[in-house]
Design an enzyme around this catalytic site. Structure first.
Site, mmCIF file in Angstrom:
data_model
loop_
_atom_site.group_PDB
_atom_site.id
_atom_site.type_symbol
_atom_site.label_atom_id
_atom_site.label_comp_id
_atom_site.label_asym_id
_atom_site.label_seq_id
_atom_site.Cartn_x
_atom_site.Cartn_y
_atom_site.Cartn_z
ATOM 1 N N ASP A 115 -5.764 7.882 -3.870
ATOM 2 C CA ASP A 115 -6.043 6.908 -2.817
ATOM 3 C C ASP A 115 -6.955 7.618 -1.823
ATOM 4 O O ASP A 115 -6.483 8.347 -0.953
ATOM 5 C CB ASP A 115 -4.750 6.453 -2.142
ATOM 6 C CG ASP A 115 -5.011 5.503 -0.982
ATOM 7 O OD1 ASP A 115 -5.922 4.658 -1.098
ATOM 8 O OD2 ASP A 115 -4.314 5.611 0.043
ATOM 9 N N GLU A 166 -8.522 4.345 -6.461
ATOM 10 C CA GLU A 166 -8.552 3.008 -5.870
ATOM 11 C C GLU A 166 -9.967 2.700 -5.408
ATOM 12 O O GLU A 166 -10.630 3.536 -4.788
ATOM 13 C CB GLU A 166 -7.580 2.898 -4.698
ATOM 14 C CG GLU A 166 -7.489 1.478 -4.180
ATOM 15 C CD GLU A 166 -6.352 1.250 -3.211
ATOM 16 O OE1 GLU A 166 -6.128 0.076 -2.881
ATOM 17 O OE2 GLU A 166 -5.708 2.212 -2.778
ATOM 18 N N ASP A 186 0.042 7.316 1.852
ATOM 19 C CA ASP A 186 -1.148 7.516 1.018
ATOM 20 C C ASP A 186 -0.768 8.026 -0.374
ATOM 21 O O ASP A 186 -1.384 7.650 -1.371
ATOM 22 C CB ASP A 186 -2.109 8.488 1.705
ATOM 23 C CG ASP A 186 -2.520 7.974 3.073
ATOM 24 O OD1 ASP A 186 -3.415 7.114 3.137
ATOM 25 O OD2 ASP A 186 -1.919 8.407 4.075
#
EC number: 3.1.21.10
Length: 173
Positions: free
Chosen positions: A7, A67, A139
């Protein structure tokens, strides 16, 4: 198959590593890479790249899942996020790994079954799916979700490919 989920973020980059064995998902590790906002941006990108390269060297994943960026009203933030994603992608590519990208909608759909799920729902599902003692750092939890999304995607692609091959073999007999 061992998957490194990422991420990306210019201040905090989450990472999560899961192994898929048959239908089981096994938590390997997760964490966050914090960059010093007082440092110049290239130094922060170097930290992201270097830390992810070390994680890849340590855990030797088979694939990297990142992502994809979302649209932001703040152009500067979007640019910085894109550059952080670039550092993450290059870390994977330089290690000779395939890098896969997933949108937040795809990740939520794969983990919760609802592409519009709330962040708390995703975090709770990660905890349950991976049998974690507590919800991971935000995260890191997002990164674990990306890794799980890729694990599910690989399974679906294999099943779909096998079905297509079966149909083709019957058609041409």
């Amino acid at each position: 198959m061992k998957i490194l989920g990422i991420d990306p973020g210019s201040r905090i980059t989450g990472y999560g590593i899961v192994t898929k064995e048959g239908n089981r998902l096994i938590h390997v590790d997760n964490g966050a890479i914090f960059t010093d906002s007082a440092k110049d941006f290239p130094s922060r990108l170097k930290r992201i790249y270097g830390s992810l390269s070390e994680i890849i060297e340590t855990y030797r994943p088979d694939a990297v899942a990142v992502e994809n960026i979302f649209f932001s009203n703040n152009v500067q933030s979007a640019l910085k996020l894109g550059q952080a994603r670039g550092a993450a992608i290059v870390a994977g590519v330089n290690a000779g790994l395939d890098v896969f990208e997933y949108t937040a909608l795809q990740v939520k759909q794969a983990v919760v079954g609802n592409g519009k799920a709330a962040k708390q729902q995703v975090q709770q599902m990660i905890k349950v799916l991976l049998n974690l003692p507590e919800i991971a750092q935000e995260d890191a939890s997002d990164a674990l979700a990306v890794a799980i999304c890729h694990a599910h995607s690989v399974t679906i692609k294999r099943l779909t490919s096998a079905s297509v091959q079966e149909i083709k073999s019957k058609r041409y007999k």
